[in-house]
Every structure is written in structure tokens, then in C-alpha cells.
Design an enzyme around this catalytic site. Sequence first.
Site, short mmCIF file in Angstrom:
data_model
loop_
_atom_site.label_atom_id
_atom_site.label_comp_id
_atom_site.label_asym_id
_atom_site.label_seq_id
_atom_site.Cartn_x
_atom_site.Cartn_y
_atom_site.Cartn_z
CB CYS A 153 -0.88 0.04 1.24
SG CYS A 153 -2.13 -1.23 1.32
CD GLU A 175 -2.25 3.87 3.27
OE1 GLU A 175 -1.82 3.20 2.31
OE2 GLU A 175 -3.45 3.93 3.57
N1 THU Z 1 -4.45 0.51 -0.99
C1 THU Z 1 -3.56 1.43 -0.51
O1 THU Z 1 -2.49 1.65 -1.09
N2 THU Z 1 -3.89 2.09 0.62
C2 THU Z 1 -5.08 2.00 1.25
O2 THU Z 1 -5.28 2.70 2.24
C3 THU Z 1 -6.12 1.11 0.74
C4 THU Z 1 -5.69 0.19 -0.33
C5 THU Z 1 -4.13 -0.17 -2.25
C6 THU Z 1 -3.77 -1.62 -2.16
C7 THU Z 1 -4.09 -2.08 -3.57
O3 THU Z 1 -2.97 -1.83 -4.40
C8 THU Z 1 -5.24 -1.20 -4.01
O4 THU Z 1 -5.22 -0.08 -3.12
C9 THU Z 1 -6.60 -1.89 -3.95
O5 THU Z 1 -6.82 -2.44 -2.72
#
Ligand code: THU
Length: 139
Positions: free
Chosen positions: A61, A63
Site C-alpha cells: 500500500c 502508506e
Molecule cells: N491501498 C492502498 O495503497 N492504501 C489504502 O489505504 C487502501 C488500499 C491499495 C492496495 C491495492 O494496491 C489497491 O489499493 C486496492 O486495494
Amino acid sequence: MNNHNLTTEQVQALRDQCLAAREYAYAPYSKFRVGCAILTKAGSIVTGANVENASYGAGICAERTAITRCVMEGQKELQAIAISSDMADCVSPCGICRQFIREFAPKVPVLMFSGQSDKMVCHTLEELLPLSFGPEHLH
Ligand code: THU
């Protein structure tokens, strides 16, 4: 009333930079781009975006990408975390990211921006992850 003590300029910079960071997302599978901007205690802003993988579970993700960059820059004290996706709804950090944030910034404000308007929701990490487990519980 704000639940953060950031200036209007800091909020604006965090918003601009987390929206801009979405451009670096590698999200060919979900097509769900996320950008993150972190204001460190030293006053700089470090960004991140989600990076997916053909082995889906190996993706990371936005973050955690941004926090890892902070750690590698020797900036483990964080003042605020901002995130956004392309959606109208303010994106909320996943459970793993909440725990990851907990390690370095247990009380930090998390600013969640809409990807389509100036809407913002802000919660402290304590609100997002109550009764959390952290480093101090290991000894
Ligand atoms: N994702 C993030 O990068 N941060 C979040 O807070 C929620 C989800 C990403 C993970 C994945 O690559 C995509 O969003 C779909 O879940």
C-alpha cells in the site's frame, strides 16, 4: 474544530502531495491508485504510492511505501499522514497500514482526502486502531 494541530498551509501541502503521489502508483490489477504524503517531525514531506504485483498478495500500500521511505531517510518521527485515491470517498487506511503507522506514530493525525473534491476526513491513529499493540508491549 480540528482534531489535528496542523496549519492550513501544511494541510494544503499534504493534500497536494498525496494527490500528486497517485501518479506514481503501480496498480495495473486493481486500477485503484492511492497516494500518500507524510509530514515528518523535521518538517519535510515524504510520499508513497501503492505498488502491486502479479502475485497479488505481494503488493504494498501507499502508506507503507511512504513510511518505509521515511525510515530509510532516518526520519522515524512523523507529524501527519495524508492519503487519497481517485474516488470521491475519502480513502481509509487498511488494517495492516494502521498497524504499520502504529509503530512509528501512535498518535498521529491521519488525513483522508477525496480524490475528486476538497472533502477531507481526519482521525487520529488511536481512533482508527483502538487498544493497539505496539513496541512497548514486547517488554
Ligand atoms: N491501498 C492502498 O495503497 N492504501 C489504502 O489505504 C487502501 C488500499 C491499495 C492496495 C491495492 O494496491 C489497491 O489499493 C486496492 O486495494
